[in-house]
Design a protein around this motif. Structure first.
Motif, PDB file in Angstrom:
ATOM      1  N   LEU A 400      48.404  19.552  29.600  1.00  0.00           N
ATOM      2  CA  LEU A 400      48.556  20.720  28.743  1.00  0.00           C
ATOM      3  C   LEU A 400      50.000  21.214  28.753  1.00  0.00           C
ATOM      4  O   LEU A 400      50.560  21.558  27.703  1.00  0.00           O
ATOM      5  N   TRP A 401      50.620  21.238  29.929  1.00  0.00           N
ATOM      6  CA  TRP A 401      51.995  21.730  30.038  1.00  0.00           C
ATOM      7  C   TRP A 401      52.956  20.870  29.229  1.00  0.00           C
ATOM      8  O   TRP A 401      53.841  21.391  28.550  1.00  0.00           O
ATOM      9  N   ARG A 402      52.768  19.555  29.280  1.00  0.00           N
ATOM     10  CA  ARG A 402      53.665  18.672  28.537  1.00  0.00           C
ATOM     11  C   ARG A 402      53.526  18.886  27.025  1.00  0.00           C
ATOM     12  O   ARG A 402      54.517  18.890  26.293  1.00  0.00           O
ATOM     13  N   ASN A 403      52.305  19.079  26.554  1.00  0.00           N
ATOM     14  CA  ASN A 403      52.090  19.336  25.125  1.00  0.00           C
ATOM     15  C   ASN A 403      52.730  20.655  24.695  1.00  0.00           C
ATOM     16  O   ASN A 403      53.315  20.756  23.617  1.00  0.00           O
ATOM     17  N   ILE A 404      52.605  21.671  25.552  1.00  0.00           N
ATOM     18  CA  ILE A 404      53.215  22.969  25.238  1.00  0.00           C
ATOM     19  C   ILE A 404      54.732  22.843  25.214  1.00  0.00           C
ATOM     20  O   ILE A 404      55.404  23.363  24.310  1.00  0.00           O
ATOM     21  N   MET A 405      55.287  22.153  26.206  1.00  0.00           N
ATOM     22  CA  MET A 405      56.736  21.987  26.255  1.00  0.00           C
ATOM     23  C   MET A 405      57.246  21.203  25.043  1.00  0.00           C
ATOM     24  O   MET A 405      58.315  21.502  24.498  1.00  0.00           O
ATOM     25  N   LEU A 406      56.476  20.193  24.617  1.00  0.00           N
ATOM     26  CA  LEU A 406      56.869  19.419  23.445  1.00  0.00           C
ATOM     27  C   LEU A 406      56.871  20.307  22.202  1.00  0.00           C
ATOM     28  O   LEU A 406      57.771  20.202  21.353  1.00  0.00           O
ATOM     29  N   SER A 407      55.900  21.190  22.098  1.00  0.00           N
ATOM     30  CA  SER A 407      55.855  22.130  20.970  1.00  0.00           C
ATOM     31  C   SER A 407      57.075  23.043  20.973  1.00  0.00           C
ATOM     32  O   SER A 407      57.710  23.269  19.927  1.00  0.00           O
ATOM     33  N   VAL A 408      57.415  23.578  22.132  1.00  0.00           N
ATOM     34  CA  VAL A 408      58.550  24.501  22.241  1.00  0.00           C
ATOM     35  C   VAL A 408      59.851  23.788  21.893  1.00  0.00           C
ATOM     36  O   VAL A 408      60.683  24.304  21.129  1.00  0.00           O
ATOM     37  N   GLU A 409      60.055  22.598  22.436  1.00  0.00           N
ATOM     38  CA  GLU A 409      61.291  21.860  22.158  1.00  0.00           C
ATOM     39  C   GLU A 409      61.362  21.402  20.706  1.00  0.00           C
ATOM     40  O   GLU A 409      62.444  21.380  20.112  1.00  0.00           O
ATOM     41  N   THR A 410      60.214  21.027  20.139  1.00  0.00           N
ATOM     42  CA  THR A 410      60.199  20.632  18.731  1.00  0.00           C
ATOM     43  C   THR A 410      60.634  21.783  17.846  1.00  0.00           C
ATOM     44  O   THR A 410      61.440  21.616  16.920  1.00  0.00           O
ATOM     45  N   HIS A 411      60.130  22.981  18.137  1.00  0.00           N
ATOM     46  CA  HIS A 411      60.514  24.151  17.357  1.00  0.00           C
ATOM     47  C   HIS A 411      62.008  24.430  17.519  1.00  0.00           C
ATOM     48  O   HIS A 411      62.712  24.724  16.535  1.00  0.00           O
ATOM     49  N   ALA A 412      62.516  24.349  18.734  1.00  0.00           N
ATOM     50  CA  ALA A 412      63.939  24.594  18.970  1.00  0.00           C
ATOM     51  C   ALA A 412      64.803  23.559  18.259  1.00  0.00           C
ATOM     52  O   ALA A 412      65.848  23.896  17.680  1.00  0.00           O
ATOM     53  N   ASP A 413      64.377  22.303  18.287  1.00  0.00           N
ATOM     54  CA  ASP A 413      65.134  21.231  17.643  1.00  0.00           C
ATOM     55  C   ASP A 413      65.203  21.447  16.136  1.00  0.00           C
ATOM     56  O   ASP A 413      66.281  21.407  15.524  1.00  0.00           O
ATOM     57  N   MET A 414      64.055  21.691  15.520  1.00  0.00           N
ATOM     58  CA  MET A 414      64.027  21.899  14.070  1.00  0.00           C
ATOM     59  C   MET A 414      64.810  23.139  13.664  1.00  0.00           C
ATOM     60  O   MET A 414      65.585  23.126  12.707  1.00  0.00           O
ATOM     61  N   THR A 415      64.597  24.233  14.394  1.00  0.00           N
ATOM     62  CA  THR A 415      65.237  25.498  14.028  1.00  0.00           C
ATOM     63  C   THR A 415      66.751  25.428  14.205  1.00  0.00           C
ATOM     64  O   THR A 415      67.516  25.882  13.336  1.00  0.00           O
ATOM     65  N   SER A 416      67.212  24.873  15.325  1.00  0.00           N
ATOM     66  CA  SER A 416      68.662  24.798  15.557  1.00  0.00           C
ATOM     67  C   SER A 416      69.331  23.862  14.558  1.00  0.00           C
ATOM     68  O   SER A 416      70.448  24.135  14.085  1.00  0.00           O
ATOM     69  N   TYR A 417      68.657  22.768  14.206  1.00  0.00           N
ATOM     70  CA  TYR A 417      69.202  21.836  13.219  1.00  0.00           C
ATOM     71  C   TYR A 417      69.388  22.526  11.869  1.00  0.00           C
ATOM     72  O   TYR A 417      70.452  22.439  11.240  1.00  0.00           O
ATOM     73  N   LEU A 418      68.344  23.232  11.419  1.00  0.00           N
ATOM     74  CA  LEU A 418      68.418  23.902  10.124  1.00  0.00           C
ATOM     75  C   LEU A 418      69.380  25.084  10.156  1.00  0.00           C
ATOM     76  O   LEU A 418      70.012  25.404   9.147  1.00  0.00           O
ATOM     77  N   THR A 419      69.495  25.738  11.299  1.00  0.00           N
ATOM     78  CA  THR A 419      70.439  26.849  11.415  1.00  0.00           C
ATOM     79  C   THR A 419      71.870  26.360  11.243  1.00  0.00           C
ATOM     80  O   THR A 419      72.682  26.968  10.531  1.00  0.00           O
ATOM     81  N   LEU A 420      72.200  25.235  11.898  1.00  0.00           N
ATOM     82  CA  LEU A 420      73.534  24.656  11.724  1.00  0.00           C
ATOM     83  C   LEU A 420      73.755  24.243  10.278  1.00  0.00           C
ATOM     84  O   LEU A 420      74.825  24.495   9.701  1.00  0.00           O
ATOM     85  N   LEU A 421      72.747  23.612   9.676  1.00  0.00           N
ATOM     86  CA  LEU A 421      72.875  23.180   8.287  1.00  0.00           C
ATOM     87  C   LEU A 421      73.134  24.362   7.364  1.00  0.00           C
ATOM     88  O   LEU A 421      74.059  24.344   6.539  1.00  0.00           O
ATOM     89  N   LEU A 422      72.336  25.421   7.496  1.00  0.00           N
ATOM     90  CA  LEU A 422      72.483  26.567   6.599  1.00  0.00           C
ATOM     91  C   LEU A 422      73.747  27.369   6.908  1.00  0.00           C
ATOM     92  O   LEU A 422      74.331  27.979   6.001  1.00  0.00           O
TER      93      LEU A 422
END
Length: 671
Positions: A400-422
């Motif tokens: 469960l912890w690994r799935n939660i951590m993957l969700s958190v990192e996925t959100h950070a990766d997508m958000t930071s990527y789009l933030t830099l782009l915009l």
């Protein structure tokens, strides 16, 4: 191991900032505390730190430098971000209100450091955008050197370039585009992150494959259905291509579909992720900001476009597959109960979001927050049940912890990527504004309007296509919105029609070589030629591109909701499918008669699409629909497969895997 890795755990540091970003955003989504401008002044630094860490973790920032030099540079970059965070934390009100127009030396130094850092990160992540911005900086400072009157302007100072891009807050890095990335976009990305963390998207593709049926000719429909489903929360063509294509492209190849055609089908299907509600891509969020309307208003008008896109695409792919593959039966895949449950949770969550925004009327940020919590809770409950009660062997290796951590990192990766782009695009549009280029381009389009509105539409489409050939969809939409929409509305075009026209141009720009990331990913998975993939995808989507112009004749498709929108969309669907049959269908073995009948059908279909008289369009739509029904029946008889060398491998586990099928899935918004 490098010095940085010895001193800190890179993964731990990334996870720490990922949690900081997520928790801060969740609090903002619920409270709206401080407003978007104050939020972006703080979280822009966190997002840039995360993007630096993700880029560094994937590979060194500068491969030509030794590891310790890279460590030192990364430390300096993070130090700049922390310094900007500290400075704006204590001085935001002074900079944003009291010192506007008369900044202190310290304000300029902070702005300069952030400006140079974003430019360098964009050079690494978005080189095309970097060079455009670099040229724009020179042009902004020395526009009086231009020998052409159209491009001439009096120029400005480097000081003005930096301040307009940073500490003015209304434009540039901290302007509306950066604010959008860290509010609306980040809120909806929580859904994609939760689904990815628990493997809901991969499960959904397996379910869609079963829905596609047991006929070999229907196998490519798995790509269409899978991309449609994933597109509801990805808002990205490239993300769809990675997630869906890594499964569907090897599947299509195994059943005899040529690699280039399989990649093209996935490219076309993945592009629909830019259109598919409720997460229609960054352009849709920008549209709500430009029009000053709730995001749901954009979503409600996007359903007709998405429905048209995927019905027409599915029809075109079916016609081509009848000519390409034998109609033999294949073994239906086995779908595990856990996969079915995760798929049900996914679609239930999408429906929950639509109810919250469209029926109850909850604001976008809270609706996304509540839906993410709803999906997350159900996925956790399902995981715990199948792991500890049902003891499903497929989840015994997961935690469960690994799935939660993957969700958190996925959100950070997508958000930071789009933030830099915009943030990068914010610099670009800010410089366009400072130089007055937008006003001059708009004036030229208005001059064309004195000739005829059709001339403006044609010129705008040509301009948008050129921009899309060099820039990703989000950049294409922003430039098109600020350059094209104004002249069109002044000539009497409804703002909804003008914005959706530009929005569709930006989507088709993803089919323009050489910048189609979606096609590049699909071609790589299929191990096929990129240019061949592009050509096949262009051919498949050619009938659907007519939808871009049909909204001028059928404006109810995007200006209203409810039955008028459905009726207009139905006419467009019939018209587009009629053109698709005229291109890809066969009515008989007599070549001359076949071509003649298909030309007649194309004429009726084009009248249905483009003629402004609704009554005439309805009559031609009936004729087109009858012709298509008869044509499809004949097509199955007279269009035998052009290639009968299809493989017949029934066991999925024995199928050859592509190079990217086992690669890490990096879900990012469209760049």
């Amino acid at each position: 191991m490098s010095m940085l890795a010895r001193t800190f755990s890179l993964n731990t540091l990334t996870l720490f900032f990922s949690w900081v970003l997520l928790l801060w955003l969740l609090w903002y989504f619920y409270t709206g505390s401080g407003g978007p401008q104050e939020l972006v002044s703080r979280l822009m630094s966190i997002a840039l730190i995360l993007q630096i860490l993700f880029m560094y973790r994937n590979d060194y920032l500068y491969k030509w430098l030794p590891p310790r030099a890279n460590d030192a540079i990364v430390a300096v970059y993070i130090g700049i971000c922390l310094y900007a965070f500290y400075y704006f934390w204590f001085n935001f009100e002074d900079v944003a209100i009291y010192r506007q127009g008369s900044y202190s030396r310290q304000d300029f130094i902070v702005g300069l450091l952030v400006f140079l850092l974003v430019m360098e990160l964009s050079r690494l992540a978005h080189p095309t955008l970097f060079w455009i911005n670099f040229v724009l900086v020179i042009y902004t400072m020395y526009g009086y050197w231009s020998p052409l009157d159209f491009f001439w302007h009096p120029g400005t100072t480097f000081y003005r370039v930096v301040t307009s891009s940073t500490v003015e807050f209304s434009t540039g890095i901290y302007g509306i585009y950066g604010q959008l990335a860290l509010t609306l976009v980040a809120a909806f990305l929580t859904l994609a992150a939760a689904a990815h963390g628990f493997g809901a998207q991969a499960a959904m593709i397996n379910v869609m494959r079963r829905l596609a049926g047991r006929n070999r000719q229907m196998i490519p429909q798995t790509a269409v259905l899978g991309s449609l489903a994933v597109g509801t929360v990805s808002g990205s063509g490239s993300a769809n291509a990675v997630v869906v294509g890594s499964i569907t492209i090897p599947l299509m190849k195994r059943y005899g579909v040529p690699g280039a055609f399989a990649a093209a089908v996935e490219t076309a299907a993945s592009m629909g992720g830019l259109l598919m509600p409720p997460l229609m891509g960054v352009g849709a969020f920008l549209m709500s900001e430009f029009l000053g309307v709730p995001y749901w208003d954009v979503v409600a008008r996007g359903f007709g476009l998405a429905l048209t896109y995927y019905i027409a695409l599915s029809f075109a792919v079916y016609l081509l597959c009848v000519r390409l593959l034998p109609g033999t039966s294949i073994k239906a895949p086995t779908v595990l109960l856990y996969e079915t449950v995760k798929t049900s949770i996914f679609f239930l969550s999408v429906a929950f979001l639509i109810v919250l925004m469209g029926w109850i009327g909850i604001g976008e940020l809270r609706a996304a927050l509540y839906t993410a919590a709803f999906m997350f809770a159900l996925l956790i409950a399902a995981f715990l049940y199948f792991k500890h009660i049902a003891r499903d062997p497929t989840v015994q290796d997961e935690t469960l912890w690994r799935n939660i951590m993957l969700s958190v990192e996925t959100h950070a990766d997508m958000t930071s990527y789009l933030t830099l782009l915009l943030a990068t695009l914010g610099i670009m549009i800010g410089l366009f504004t400072v130089t007055g280029f937008i006003n001059r381009m708009g004036g030229m389009l208005l001059d064309l309007g004195s000739v005829h509105l059709t001339a403006v539409i044609g010129m705008a489409y040509f301009f948008g296509w050129l921009v899309g050939a060099g820039l990703p969809p989000t950049a294409t939409y922003i430039i098109g919105a600020v350059v094209i929409v104004g002249p069109l509305t002044k000539l009497g075009v409804d703002p909804w029609v003008a914005h959706f026209f530009v929005f569709l141009i930006s989507v088709w720009g993803e089919l323009s070589p050489p910048t189609s990331l979606t096609a590049a990913i699909s071609a790589r998975i299929a191990e096929a030629s990129f240019m061949r993939t592009m050509w096949e995808a262009l051919k498949i989507c050619l009938p659907i591109t007519l939808m871009t112009f049909s909204i001028f004749a059928r404006p109810e498709m995007v200006t209203t909701t409810g039955w008028p929108q459905f009726a207009a969309a139905l006419l467009v669907i019939i018209g587009v499918c009629g053109v698709a049959f005229a291109m890809f269908g066969r009515t008989g073995r007599n070549v001359a008669l076949d071509i003649g009948l298909r030309i007649v059908l194309a004429v009726f279909a084009l009248v249905t699409l483009m003629h402004p008289d609704d009554n005439l369009a309805r009559m031609t739509a009936v004729v087109t629909a009858i012709g298509m029904v008869a044509g499809v029946w004949r097509h199955r008889i007279v269009a035998p497969p052009e290639s009968t060398g299809a493989l017949d491998i029934e066991d999925d586990e024995t199928a050859p895997r592509s190079k990217l099928q086992t690669a890490k899935v990096n879900l990012v918004g469209e760049g």
